[in-house]
Design a protein around this motif. Structure first.
Motif, PDB file in Angstrom:
ATOM      1  N   SER A 142      -5.339   9.876  -8.793  1.00 19.58           N
ATOM      2  CA  SER A 142      -5.644   9.699  -7.659  1.00 19.58           C
ATOM      3  C   SER A 142      -6.349  10.886  -6.706  1.00 19.58           C
ATOM      4  O   SER A 142      -7.312  10.513  -5.831  1.00 19.58           O
ATOM      5  N   ILE A 181      -2.583   2.875  -1.531  1.00 16.30           N
ATOM      6  CA  ILE A 181      -2.531   2.581  -0.079  1.00 16.30           C
ATOM      7  C   ILE A 181      -0.656   2.529   0.161  1.00 16.30           C
ATOM      8  O   ILE A 181      -0.094   1.558  -0.708  1.00 16.30           O
ATOM      9  N   ASP A 182      -0.332   3.082   1.057  1.00 16.63           N
ATOM     10  CA  ASP A 182       0.995   3.064   1.524  1.00 16.63           C
ATOM     11  C   ASP A 182       1.081   1.836   2.446  1.00 16.63           C
ATOM     12  O   ASP A 182       0.766   1.693   3.582  1.00 16.63           O
ATOM     13  N   LYS A 183       1.984   0.831   1.814  1.00 20.58           N
ATOM     14  CA  LYS A 183       2.102  -0.373   2.613  1.00 20.58           C
ATOM     15  C   LYS A 183       3.697  -0.486   3.091  1.00 20.58           C
ATOM     16  O   LYS A 183       4.434   0.299   2.689  1.00 20.58           O
ATOM     17  N   LYS A 189      -7.624  -4.203  -7.749  1.00 16.29           N
ATOM     18  CA  LYS A 189      -6.286  -4.060  -6.937  1.00 16.29           C
ATOM     19  C   LYS A 189      -5.123  -4.487  -7.271  1.00 16.29           C
ATOM     20  O   LYS A 189      -5.010  -5.940  -7.715  1.00 16.29           O
TER      21      LYS A 189
END
Length: 233
Positions: free
Chosen positions: A59, A67-69, A101
Motif C-alpha cells: 500500500s 479506504i477507511d470506511k 476492489k
C-alpha cells in the motif's frame, strides 16, 4: 546418555547462533528489505504478521490502496506492472483475483479459507528462498526444519514398534523396553527443538542484530521531543 548428548548439542548450536544485542537503538531501518523477509530473519517462520506487513508495504508503495470506511476497510488494486517480487505478485493475485476492489471481510475470509492453499505455500516458499539467496541462512530454513521433523517422526515410530516387539520377543527382560522409551523421548525432542533450530549465517546474525536495534528504538517508551527536527520521524 542420548538426552545429555542432545542437550550439549543444542546448547552448542544456540551458543554458535547467539545474536549480539545492541545497547542503543538505531532510529531508521538498517537496510531496505521486504517486511516478510525481516519477519523470517527474526522468527524463521511466516505467519499473519508477515502477510499483514506485506500488504501495508504494498500500500505504501502504491500497488494497493486502503479506504477507511465507517464499518471497516476496503482494499483496491492499482496497476501491478511495476517492480514486484515473485511472492508479492502471488499475494496480490491471491487477494484480488479478478476483482478491482474488495472489502475487509473478503480479505479475512480468503485468508481464513486458503491460508494453507497452494498459492500461499508458494508465497512462503518464495520468501524463504529470497532470504536464503540474500545469504541470511545457511540453507532454506523450512527445508531444514522439515528434515528434523521427518527424522524425529521416523525415529519415534521405529522406537514405538521396537517397544512392543521387546515385550513379545524378550518377555524375560522387561527393563529392555526402557531403551526404546528413551529413544521415543529423544525423538520428540528432535521434532520440537529441530523445527526451531536457528541456522542463520554470520551475515544473517549481524542483520538481525541491526533490526533488533531498530526494534529497540521503536519500542522505546520515551516520547520524541516535539521540534522541527523530529517532525518527519
Amino acid at each position: 546418555f542420548t538426552l545429555i548428548y542432545m542437550i550439549l548439542l543444542i546448547s552448542m548450536q544456540q551458543k554458535a547462533q547467539k545474536i549480539e544485542m545492541s545497547d542503543r537503538g538505531i532510529s531508521a531501518p538498517p537496510m531496505e528489505l521486504p517486511p516478510a523477509v525481516v519477519g523470517v530473519l527474526a522468527s524463521q517462520s511466516i505467519g499473519p504478521r508477515e502477510i499483514a506487513a506485506s500488504l501495508i508495504d504494498l500500500s505504501l508503495r502504491g500497488y494497493i490502496f486502503i479506504i477507511d470506511k465507517d464499518r471497516g476497510f476496503a482494499f483496491g488494486k492499482r496497476n501491478f506492472n511495476g517492480q514486484l517480487l515473485p511472492f508479492e505478485k502471488i499475494l496480490l493475485s491471491k487477494i484480488f483475483r479478478s476483482e478491482i476492489k474488495i472489502s475487509q471481510e473478503e480479505v479475512k475470509e480468503r485468508f481464513a479459507n486458503h491460508l494453507y492453499s497452494k498459492k500461499m505455500s508458494l508465497f512462503t516458499k518464495e520468501v524463504y528462498s529470497l532470504a536464503t539467496r540474500l545469504g541470511y541462512f545457511k540453507v532454506n530454513p523450512v527445508s531444514m526444519h522439515r528434515k528434523y521433523q521427518f527424522t524425529g517422526t521416523l525415529l519415534f515410530f521405529f522406537a514405538l514398534g521396537c517397544f512392543f516387539l521387546s515385550f513379545q520377543y524378550f518377555p524375560s527382560v522387561p527393563y529392555a523396553a526402557f531403551f526404546w522409551v528413551g529413544m521415543m523421548v529423544a525423538s520428540i525432542i528432535v521434532i520440537i527443538v529441530g523445527s526451531r533450530m536457528p541456522i542463520r549465517t554470520t551475515l544473517g546474525r549481524q542483520a538481525l542484530s541491526n533490526w533488533l536495534a531498530f526494534k529497540k528504538y521503536l519500542s522505546d517508551p520515551q516520547p520524541l521531543p516535539y521540534n522541527q527536527a523530529n517532525y518527519d520521524k
